[in-house]
Design an enzyme around this catalytic site. Structure first.
Site, PDB file in Angstrom:
ATOM      1  N   TYR A  57      -5.901  10.076  -2.712  1.00  0.00           N
ATOM      2  CA  TYR A  57      -5.511   9.796  -1.332  1.00  0.00           C
ATOM      3  C   TYR A  57      -5.939  10.947  -0.417  1.00  0.00           C
ATOM      4  O   TYR A  57      -5.536  12.107  -0.618  1.00  0.00           O
ATOM      5  CB  TYR A  57      -3.997   9.573  -1.208  1.00  0.00           C
ATOM      6  N   TYR A 199       3.571  -1.559  -6.344  1.00  0.00           N
ATOM      7  CA  TYR A 199       2.933  -0.970  -5.160  1.00  0.00           C
ATOM      8  C   TYR A 199       2.595  -2.064  -4.154  1.00  0.00           C
ATOM      9  O   TYR A 199       2.605  -3.252  -4.487  1.00  0.00           O
ATOM     10  CB  TYR A 199       1.753  -0.081  -5.526  1.00  0.00           C
TER      11      TYR A 199
HETATM   12  P1  NAP Z   1       2.888  -1.311   1.628  1.00  0.00           P
HETATM   13  O1  NAP Z   1       3.897  -0.291   1.295  1.00  0.00           O
HETATM   14  O2  NAP Z   1       3.077  -2.706   1.123  1.00  0.00           O
HETATM   15  O3  NAP Z   1       2.665  -1.415   3.206  1.00  0.00           O
HETATM   16  C1  NAP Z   1       2.525  -0.297   4.025  1.00  0.00           C
HETATM   17  C2  NAP Z   1       2.411  -0.781   5.458  1.00  0.00           C
HETATM   18  O4  NAP Z   1       3.584  -1.533   5.788  1.00  0.00           O
HETATM   19  C3  NAP Z   1       2.294   0.335   6.480  1.00  0.00           C
HETATM   20  O5  NAP Z   1       1.423  -0.131   7.485  1.00  0.00           O
HETATM   21  C4  NAP Z   1       3.712   0.473   7.015  1.00  0.00           C
HETATM   22  O6  NAP Z   1       3.756   0.890   8.374  1.00  0.00           O
HETATM   23  C5  NAP Z   1       4.191  -0.953   6.934  1.00  0.00           C
HETATM   24  N1  NAP Z   1       5.639  -1.014   6.739  1.00  0.00           N
HETATM   25  C6  NAP Z   1       6.365  -0.419   5.780  1.00  0.00           C
HETATM   26  N2  NAP Z   1       7.676  -0.698   5.933  1.00  0.00           N
HETATM   27  C7  NAP Z   1       7.766  -1.472   7.046  1.00  0.00           C
HETATM   28  C8  NAP Z   1       8.843  -2.055   7.755  1.00  0.00           C
HETATM   29  N3  NAP Z   1      10.111  -1.894   7.351  1.00  0.00           N
HETATM   30  N4  NAP Z   1       8.559  -2.805   8.872  1.00  0.00           N
HETATM   31  C9  NAP Z   1       7.289  -2.979   9.297  1.00  0.00           C
HETATM   32  N5  NAP Z   1       6.216  -2.430   8.660  1.00  0.00           N
HETATM   33  C10 NAP Z   1       6.460  -1.688   7.558  1.00  0.00           C
HETATM   34  O7  NAP Z   1       1.432  -0.901   1.161  1.00  0.00           O
HETATM   35  P2  NAP Z   1       0.734   0.308   0.412  1.00  0.00           P
HETATM   36  O8  NAP Z   1       0.786   1.551   1.191  1.00  0.00           O
HETATM   37  O9  NAP Z   1      -0.572  -0.244  -0.010  1.00  0.00           O
HETATM   38  O10 NAP Z   1       1.587   0.477  -0.943  1.00  0.00           O
HETATM   39  C11 NAP Z   1       2.663   1.370  -1.069  1.00  0.00           C
HETATM   40  C12 NAP Z   1       2.298   2.585  -1.904  1.00  0.00           C
HETATM   41  O11 NAP Z   1       1.898   2.189  -3.223  1.00  0.00           O
HETATM   42  C13 NAP Z   1       1.071   3.351  -1.392  1.00  0.00           C
HETATM   43  O12 NAP Z   1       1.365   4.102  -0.248  1.00  0.00           O
HETATM   44  C14 NAP Z   1       0.701   4.132  -2.619  1.00  0.00           C
HETATM   45  O13 NAP Z   1       1.557   5.247  -2.782  1.00  0.00           O
HETATM   46  C15 NAP Z   1       0.922   3.095  -3.721  1.00  0.00           C
HETATM   47  N6  NAP Z   1      -0.321   2.326  -4.050  1.00  0.00           N
HETATM   48  C16 NAP Z   1      -0.833   2.461  -5.308  1.00  0.00           C
HETATM   49  C17 NAP Z   1      -1.993   1.778  -5.660  1.00  0.00           C
HETATM   50  C18 NAP Z   1      -2.552   1.939  -7.039  1.00  0.00           C
HETATM   51  O14 NAP Z   1      -3.708   1.529  -7.285  1.00  0.00           O
HETATM   52  N7  NAP Z   1      -1.795   2.481  -7.971  1.00  0.00           N
HETATM   53  C19 NAP Z   1      -2.638   0.942  -4.736  1.00  0.00           C
HETATM   54  C20 NAP Z   1      -2.069   0.801  -3.471  1.00  0.00           C
HETATM   55  C21 NAP Z   1      -0.905   1.475  -3.152  1.00  0.00           C
HETATM   56  P3  NAP Z   1       3.959   2.420   8.839  1.00  0.00           P
HETATM   57  O15 NAP Z   1       3.219   3.278   7.847  1.00  0.00           O
HETATM   58  O16 NAP Z   1       3.376   2.432  10.208  1.00  0.00           O
HETATM   59  O17 NAP Z   1       5.436   2.720   8.839  1.00  0.00           O
END
Ligand code: NAP
Length: 285
Positions: A57, A199
């Site tokens: 990241y 995730y």
């Molecule tokens: P996510 O958590 O599903 O979505 C993040 C998005 O949703 C951001 O734009 C955030 O906005 C928004 N959001 C979060 N809570 C919200 C709420 N209560 N109301 C409105 N919008 C909201 O997606 P992700 O970041 O892809 O996944 C989460 C974590 O999983 C990652 O950050 C990473 O650490 C991990 N990950 C791992 C892999 C892997 O291959 N192992 C792949 C993808 C992700 P704001 O940021 O503006 O608050």
């Protein structure tokens, strides 16, 4: 709001928060840095002490931000990072894992990672990565190791390897719009007492614009995001790591852990986001 948060057990019995915080795309813009740090610290104060990051990241910038955000809080947190199986750098090889871990520790400003994951399967034989992980456990640099984006066939192969059964968790894409793992991977993991770390639990903010989530959210007086997160959190053996750079989103996400969806809500979601009836290949973001 209570900071006493629900937890799930790792295979060895240690408990981690059922709801944590992701960090992908944090630390990449100076103008957002203060808000991101404040959001992560607020989440920890609310009990969301499971923090997920990765060396990939921001090319290390995200781990540096996490290190800064956790100053003074390190002992309250269960810190997860991931080794990037990039072929050119051989980070997932026996020696590469150790080198990559040292670099992550330096960026995170800590002496140990609580759970170190292989980000996905690359070209390096799994047994090499496992040997590297086990050496890191012996050296006290990591406390547990696990994998990410592993489907059932990968998991079967892994746990059959020498030392492979020590795998502590599998981090996968799982949310209401991506239900494939319910067919086989979730039952497989549950049967072995191995947590699944979901995730993108709100589908990386790509949930459909109109769906039954709208009416359910209105009925409970919450947002669709909270309903989607509560849906993931209803599953046993599953923890979730939503990423929220806005402090109000962090607070909403914490509240979603207390949201109980009723049978009618779940049925409406099943009718629209159909559960899998056959094997679907594991999706990745
Ligand atoms: P996510 O958590 O599903 O979505 C993040 C998005 O949703 C951001 O734009 C955030 O906005 C928004 N959001 C979060 N809570 C919200 C709420 N209560 N109301 C409105 N919008 C909201 O997606 P992700 O970041 O892809 O996944 C989460 C974590 O999983 C990652 O950050 C990473 O650490 C991990 N990950 C791992 C892999 C892997 O291959 N192992 C792949 C993808 C992700 P704001 O940021 O503006 O608050």
């Amino acid at each position: 709001m209570s900071t006493d948060i629900a937890s799930i057990a790792l295979p060895g019995g240690e408990r981690i928060a059922k709801l944590g915080q992701g960090t992908w795309e944090m630390g990449e813009r100076a103008s957002r840095r203060a808000d991101e740090i404040a959001a992560l610290r607020e989440g920890v104060a609310l009990g969301m002490t499971l923090i997920d990051t990765a060396e990939m990241y921001g090319d290390g910038a995200t781990e540096e931000l996490v290190g800064e955000a956790l100053q003074g809080l390190r002992d309250e947190v269960f810190l997860v990072s991931k080794v990037y199986p990039h072929n050119a750098t051989h980070n997932a090889s026996r020696r590469g894992v150790e080198r990559a871990c040292e670099a992550s520790l330096a960026r995170l400003g800590t002496d140990r990672i609580d759970l170190y994951l292989l980000h996905w399967r690359g070209g390096v034989p799994l047994e090499e990565t496992v040997e590297g992980f086990e050496a890191l456990v012996r050296a006290g640099k990591i406390r547990h190791w696990g994998v990410s984006n592993f489907d059932v066939d990968d998991m079967e192969e892994l746990v059959a390897l020498p030392g492979g059964a020590a795998c502590a968790a599998n981090q996968i894409l799982y949310n209401v719009a991506r239900r494939g793992p319910e067919f086989d991977l979730l039952p497989w993991s549950l049967a072995r007492g191995m947590p699944v770390m979901a995730y993108s639990p709100v589908d990386h903010a790509r949930l459909p614009k109109r769906s039954p989530l709208d009416d359910i959210a209105a009925g409970h007086g919450v947002s669709v995001w909270q309903v989607a997160l509560a849906w993931v959190l209803r599953a046993s053996g599953v923890c979730a790591i939503p990423k929220a750079a806005r402090i109000e989103h962090v607070r909403e996400n914490r509240a979603a852990l207390d949201l109980k969806l009723g049978d009618a809500d779940l049925a409406a979601l099943d009718a629209y986001f159909k559960p899998p009836r056959s094997k679907r290949a594991l999706e990745m973001l």
